[in-house]
Design a protein around this motif. Sequence first.
Motif, PDB file in Angstrom:
ATOM      1  N   ASP A  53      -6.128  23.225  -6.697  1.00 20.73           N
ATOM      2  CA  ASP A  53      -6.956  22.412  -7.599  1.00 20.73           C
ATOM      3  C   ASP A  53      -6.554  20.944  -7.527  1.00 20.73           C
ATOM      4  N   VAL A  54      -5.255  20.689  -7.580  1.00 23.87           N
ATOM      5  CA  VAL A  54      -4.752  19.315  -7.538  1.00 23.87           C
ATOM      6  C   VAL A  54      -4.998  18.698  -6.165  1.00 23.87           C
ATOM      7  N   PHE A  55      -4.743  19.466  -5.108  1.00 22.02           N
ATOM      8  CA  PHE A  55      -4.927  18.948  -3.754  1.00 22.02           C
ATOM      9  C   PHE A  55      -6.400  18.636  -3.482  1.00 22.02           C
ATOM     10  N   ALA A  56      -7.297  19.513  -3.874  1.00 21.15           N
ATOM     11  CA  ALA A  56      -8.732  19.272  -3.650  1.00 21.15           C
ATOM     12  C   ALA A  56      -9.193  18.020  -4.401  1.00 21.15           C
ATOM     13  N   ASP A  57      -8.674  17.807  -5.612  1.00 21.26           N
ATOM     14  CA  ASP A  57      -9.011  16.603  -6.376  1.00 21.26           C
ATOM     15  C   ASP A  57      -8.471  15.352  -5.682  1.00 21.26           C
ATOM     16  N   PHE A  58      -7.260  15.439  -5.172  1.00 19.21           N
ATOM     17  CA  PHE A  58      -6.639  14.344  -4.424  1.00 19.21           C
ATOM     18  C   PHE A  58      -7.466  14.001  -3.186  1.00 19.21           C
ATOM     19  N   VAL A  59      -7.841  15.006  -2.408  1.00 20.63           N
ATOM     20  CA  VAL A  59      -8.631  14.775  -1.194  1.00 20.63           C
ATOM     21  C   VAL A  59     -10.011  14.235  -1.553  1.00 20.63           C
ATOM     22  N   ASP A  60     -10.601  14.730  -2.619  1.00 19.13           N
ATOM     23  CA  ASP A  60     -11.890  14.208  -3.071  1.00 19.13           C
ATOM     24  C   ASP A  60     -11.790  12.717  -3.392  1.00 19.13           C
ATOM     25  N   ALA A  61     -10.714  12.319  -4.054  1.00 15.46           N
ATOM     26  CA  ALA A  61     -10.514  10.898  -4.384  1.00 15.46           C
ATOM     27  C   ALA A  61     -10.325  10.065  -3.114  1.00 15.46           C
ATOM     28  N   LEU A  62      -9.606  10.606  -2.126  1.00 20.36           N
ATOM     29  CA  LEU A  62      -9.426   9.885  -0.856  1.00 20.36           C
ATOM     30  C   LEU A  62     -10.754   9.722  -0.121  1.00 20.36           C
ATOM     31  N   VAL A  63     -11.539  10.788  -0.091  1.00 24.09           N
ATOM     32  CA  VAL A  63     -12.845  10.715   0.573  1.00 24.09           C
ATOM     33  C   VAL A  63     -13.733   9.701  -0.132  1.00 24.09           C
ATOM     34  N   ALA A  64     -13.740   9.725  -1.449  1.00 24.30           N
ATOM     35  CA  ALA A  64     -14.547   8.763  -2.208  1.00 24.30           C
ATOM     36  C   ALA A  64     -14.112   7.335  -1.897  1.00 24.30           C
ATOM     37  N   GLN A  65     -12.801   7.107  -1.807  1.00 22.17           N
ATOM     38  CA  GLN A  65     -12.288   5.773  -1.479  1.00 22.17           C
ATOM     39  C   GLN A  65     -12.731   5.367  -0.080  1.00 22.17           C
ATOM     40  N   TYR A  66     -12.599   6.266   0.867  1.00 27.92           N
ATOM     41  CA  TYR A  66     -13.008   6.007   2.252  1.00 27.92           C
ATOM     42  C   TYR A  66     -14.491   5.656   2.324  1.00 27.92           C
ATOM     43  N   LEU A  67     -15.316   6.453   1.674  1.00 30.46           N
ATOM     44  CA  LEU A  67     -16.762   6.262   1.765  1.00 30.46           C
ATOM     45  C   LEU A  67     -17.243   5.014   1.038  1.00 30.46           C
ATOM     46  N   PHE A  81      -5.591  10.856   8.294  1.00 26.13           N
ATOM     47  CA  PHE A  81      -4.978  11.706   7.274  1.00 26.13           C
ATOM     48  C   PHE A  81      -6.042  12.464   6.498  1.00 26.13           C
ATOM     49  N   THR A  82      -7.081  11.764   6.090  1.00 29.27           N
ATOM     50  CA  THR A  82      -8.123  12.375   5.268  1.00 29.27           C
ATOM     51  C   THR A  82      -8.833  13.497   6.018  1.00 29.27           C
ATOM     52  N   ALA A  83      -9.116  13.297   7.293  1.00 30.44           N
ATOM     53  CA  ALA A  83      -9.758  14.347   8.085  1.00 30.44           C
ATOM     54  C   ALA A  83      -8.866  15.583   8.165  1.00 30.44           C
ATOM     55  N   THR A  84      -7.561  15.382   8.335  1.00 28.55           N
ATOM     56  CA  THR A  84      -6.624  16.499   8.383  1.00 28.55           C
ATOM     57  C   THR A  84      -6.599  17.224   7.035  1.00 28.55           C
ATOM     58  N   ALA A  85      -6.559  16.467   5.954  1.00 28.82           N
ATOM     59  CA  ALA A  85      -6.554  17.058   4.618  1.00 28.82           C
ATOM     60  C   ALA A  85      -7.853  17.825   4.344  1.00 28.82           C
ATOM     61  N   LEU A  86      -8.972  17.331   4.866  1.00 32.47           N
ATOM     62  CA  LEU A  86     -10.248  18.037   4.707  1.00 32.47           C
ATOM     63  C   LEU A  86     -10.203  19.422   5.347  1.00 32.47           C
ATOM     64  N   VAL A  87      -9.508  19.541   6.467  1.00 32.33           N
ATOM     65  CA  VAL A  87      -9.368  20.845   7.116  1.00 32.33           C
ATOM     66  C   VAL A  87      -8.655  21.821   6.183  1.00 32.33           C
ATOM     67  N   LEU A  88      -7.601  21.363   5.529  1.00 34.95           N
ATOM     68  CA  LEU A  88      -6.861  22.230   4.610  1.00 34.95           C
ATOM     69  C   LEU A  88      -7.733  22.656   3.431  1.00 34.95           C
ATOM     70  N   VAL A  89      -8.499  21.725   2.897  1.00 37.80           N
ATOM     71  CA  VAL A  89      -9.405  22.046   1.785  1.00 37.80           C
ATOM     72  C   VAL A  89     -10.438  23.079   2.234  1.00 37.80           C
ATOM     73  N   ASP A  90     -10.984  22.871   3.420  1.00 34.33           N
ATOM     74  CA  ASP A  90     -11.973  23.805   3.952  1.00 34.33           C
ATOM     75  C   ASP A  90     -11.369  25.187   4.180  1.00 34.33           C
ATOM     76  N   ARG A  91     -10.196  25.243   4.756  1.00 35.07           N
ATOM     77  CA  ARG A  91      -9.534  26.535   5.002  1.00 35.07           C
ATOM     78  C   ARG A  91      -9.213  27.268   3.708  1.00 35.07           C
ATOM     79  N   ALA A  92      -9.068  26.521   2.629  1.00 33.88           N
ATOM     80  CA  ALA A  92      -8.807  27.128   1.325  1.00 33.88           C
ATOM     81  C   ALA A  92     -10.102  27.564   0.633  1.00 33.88           C
ATOM     82  N   GLY A  93     -11.238  27.299   1.283  1.00 41.81           N
ATOM     83  CA  GLY A  93     -12.522  27.695   0.697  1.00 41.81           C
ATOM     84  C   GLY A  93     -12.990  26.774  -0.413  1.00 41.81           C
ATOM     85  N   ARG A  94     -12.458  25.585  -0.439  1.00 45.36           N
ATOM     86  CA  ARG A  94     -12.837  24.599  -1.463  1.00 45.36           C
ATOM     87  C   ARG A  94     -13.801  23.594  -0.865  1.00 45.36           C
ATOM     88  N   SER A  95     -14.429  22.812  -1.743  1.00 43.72           N
ATOM     89  CA  SER A  95     -15.343  21.772  -1.269  1.00 43.72           C
ATOM     90  C   SER A  95     -14.904  20.421  -1.820  1.00 43.72           C
TER      91      SER A  95
END
Length: 139
Positions: A53-67, A81-95
């Motif tokens: 939950d915390v990691f997905a929120d962190f990655v979401d904030a990074l993606v929002a900053q990037y975009l 880094f963000t692309a790598t983190a997105l892979v982990l979120v995806d593998r966890a079944g999160r969006s």
Amino acid sequence: MSQYFQAGDLVLWNPSNRVAELFVRTSNAVADLVDRPTGIGPMQADEYDIDLDVFADFVDALVAQYLSSSHTILRSLLEGFTATALVLVDRAGRSVRSLQATATLDPRDVSVGAGGIRPLGDPARLHELASTHAAAMPV
């Protein structure tokens, strides 16, 4: 040698020690940028436990900053880094919600060129890079 990134029994990634260390150090550095905890726990017995939950929120904030940034260098520093983190979120079944949202310019990191304000980050570029990374990330 390698280390595991996992959530409970779900293994998300098993990189070499140096790559794992760099990923964790980078996550801590960019956490300050988005004012979010990473969700990556301390290493114990060659494993990093991830609070999804915390990691997905962190990655979401990074993606929002990037975009939302028009700053080419900021986006470049974040995207690997963000692309790598997105892979982990995806593998966890999160969006990541911000990938589907309409980005608006963040005035803190505006870059202006001869043609005016440079374009914002491109979600298709992140998806493509994440796909490339996924193929190179052993589980």
